[in-house]
Design an enzyme around this catalytic site. Sequence first.
Site, PDB file in Angstrom:
ATOM      1  N   HIS A   7       1.868   4.348  -2.728  1.00  0.00           N
ATOM      2  CA  HIS A   7       1.928   6.025  -2.708  1.00  0.00           C
ATOM      3  C   HIS A   7       3.409   6.202  -3.087  1.00  0.00           C
ATOM      4  O   HIS A   7       3.651   7.438  -3.690  1.00  0.00           O
ATOM      5  CB  HIS A   7       1.890   6.371  -1.032  1.00  0.00           C
ATOM      6  CG  HIS A   7       0.334   6.111  -0.813  1.00  0.00           C
ATOM      7  ND1 HIS A   7      -0.727   7.223  -1.314  1.00  0.00           N
ATOM      8  CD2 HIS A   7      -0.328   5.501   0.183  1.00  0.00           C
ATOM      9  CE1 HIS A   7      -1.788   6.772  -0.652  1.00  0.00           C
ATOM     10  NE2 HIS A   7      -1.627   5.799   0.108  1.00  0.00           N
TER      11      HIS A   7
ATOM     12  N   GLU B  20      -4.439   7.932  -3.202  1.00  0.00           N
ATOM     13  CA  GLU B  20      -4.930   6.435  -2.695  1.00  0.00           C
ATOM     14  C   GLU B  20      -5.255   5.612  -3.739  1.00  0.00           C
ATOM     15  O   GLU B  20      -5.365   4.358  -3.717  1.00  0.00           O
ATOM     16  CB  GLU B  20      -6.227   6.960  -1.921  1.00  0.00           C
ATOM     17  CG  GLU B  20      -6.641   5.623  -1.180  1.00  0.00           C
ATOM     18  CD  GLU B  20      -6.063   5.286   0.216  1.00  0.00           C
ATOM     19  OE1 GLU B  20      -4.874   6.182   0.254  1.00  0.00           O
ATOM     20  OE2 GLU B  20      -5.898   4.405   0.871  1.00  0.00           O
TER      21      GLU B  20
ATOM     22  N   HIS C  62       0.809  -1.038  -0.011  1.00  0.00           N
ATOM     23  CA  HIS C  62       0.132  -0.056   0.017  1.00  0.00           C
ATOM     24  C   HIS C  62       0.980   1.226  -0.095  1.00  0.00           C
ATOM     25  O   HIS C  62       0.812   2.071  -1.001  1.00  0.00           O
ATOM     26  CB  HIS C  62      -0.747  -0.013   1.078  1.00  0.00           C
ATOM     27  CG  HIS C  62      -1.857   1.434   1.270  1.00  0.00           C
ATOM     28  ND1 HIS C  62      -3.236   0.953   0.915  1.00  0.00           N
ATOM     29  CD2 HIS C  62      -1.764   2.331   1.718  1.00  0.00           C
ATOM     30  CE1 HIS C  62      -3.778   2.323   1.222  1.00  0.00           C
ATOM     31  NE2 HIS C  62      -2.751   3.013   1.745  1.00  0.00           N
ATOM     32  N   GLU C  63       1.937   1.375   0.871  1.00  0.00           N
ATOM     33  CA  GLU C  63       2.596   2.490   1.090  1.00  0.00           C
ATOM     34  C   GLU C  63       3.637   2.540  -0.013  1.00  0.00           C
ATOM     35  O   GLU C  63       4.034   3.792  -0.495  1.00  0.00           O
ATOM     36  CB  GLU C  63       3.459   2.543   2.196  1.00  0.00           C
ATOM     37  CG  GLU C  63       2.458   2.548   3.861  1.00  0.00           C
ATOM     38  CD  GLU C  63       1.170   3.435   3.544  1.00  0.00           C
ATOM     39  OE1 GLU C  63       1.686   4.575   3.007  1.00  0.00           O
ATOM     40  OE2 GLU C  63       0.423   3.283   4.435  1.00  0.00           O
TER      41      GLU C  63
HETATM   42 ZN    ZN Z   1      -3.198   5.322   1.617  1.00  0.00          ZN
END
Ligand code: ZN
Length: 493
Positions: A263, A289, A259-260
């Site tokens: 980003h 996101e 997830h990170e």
């Molecule tokens: Zn996020």
Amino acid sequence: MKEYGELRTLLGAIDDLHRAAQVLEWDQETYMPGGAVAARIRQVATLRKLAHEQFTDDRVGVLLDRLAGLDLNEWGADLVAVTRRDYDRARRIPPHLIRDLALASGQAREAWRMARSTNDFQRFAPYLERILALTIEKAEALGYAVCRYDALLDEYEPGMRTSVVQSLFASLRRDLVPIVQAIARCDRPDTTFLRQAFDSEVQWAFGMDVLRKLGYDLMRGRQDVSAHPFSTSFSIDDVRITTRLHERSLPSALFSTMHEAGHALYEQGIDAALENTPLAEGASLGLHESQSRLWENLVGRSRSFWEYWYPDLRERFRDQLGVVSLDAFYRAVNCVTPAAIRVEADEVTYNLHIMLRFDLEQAMVDQQVAVQDLPALWNAKMEEYLGVRPGSDTEGVLQDIHWALGAIGYFPTYALGNLMSAQIFACARAALPDLDHSMARGDYTDLLAWLRTGIYRFGRSRSAAALIGEQLSAAPWLAYVRRKYEALYPLQS
Ligand code: ZN
């Protein structure tokens, strides 16, 4: 042009102040000794205050006026347009309101922590009332065309309108609630093997190998451990992420890392020409996101992804996973369980958690519901949307920190990000017919290159809507969920 050079120098110095504050905040979450909290909060506040004062200075307005409509270089016009928007917004909020909000949210955060740990909403209610009153004042100061919530949403999702979110969410909910109900009637896949003891160091090493393969540049970033995973950027050449390690939950670290990383891949992919300007960030929180979700869910929870990685993971955890098949593992990491807590929600039910918050926030901001009534409304909506009733307010209305931070208008960006991720991935799939085969070989080069060319490199110079290139719709996400989960659960029965 002299004025343009002066504006860039001013904005560069302001950017330095913000990035320095981010270094301090990163340190606070990773390595700082606990005793240093008070000094650190003061230091960060000083840097942010200096940056705000310099940015709202009259001189910035004069320069923007002079540069408006002039023929500037490739990114120059975008820089002036985006800065104008930020400047007008920042100038509309009176300084006393910024101070009051900072103070109120500092107090509200403490009250929220106490209220949450003692399951006592009444302790938090007066602080939330204060935050809400100040937020309404802020929305009025910012101005809006149709409704107050527009002014708040615009801070996180520039250009997005409340009415657009309402209609997106309405069509999403209509189709999603029956899917969730059908899944809830099915037998749950076995997930117990994911909660054995998994050595943290081995988990860490696996996550690092995944990061490298995804294309995260470790010469321009690093991963550390923190209680709440996050990503932060000190420059285009220093984009950091954190993860958390739980011995008894294998998916926790891995999917946090992915997830990170999503980003961070976005931020590392911004064009070097935008360095040290306000354009060197994501276009909106929703689009940001969408990239974390794309890498975490559409890539990381896909069968092709695990065709490549599962043999490797099973080799590293032979005792725990030796008898678990690829299919059983794939099912387990895609288990859908309607439950009360947002941050533990699976990709199918997650958007329903957001819709609930969006409904309540609008009603609060329009002063149609009282803060006192929130716990009961929350529980009723949980039952309606997810079919579950929180066991306590700690598991209900008190679970998220956002309202205590004064971040009202933020929640919808999570669901918008989910919708965008599927829409963008569908475009990538059309452009890259070999995508699934590449992923099954552990090769994400074409996907990353496609995302960089079409989205990442532009930073904030284009709006999220322009970067997506077509009208945002819930249909691609719903189609993705249907296709994937019909294969996992007998949804027709
Ligand atoms: Zn996020």
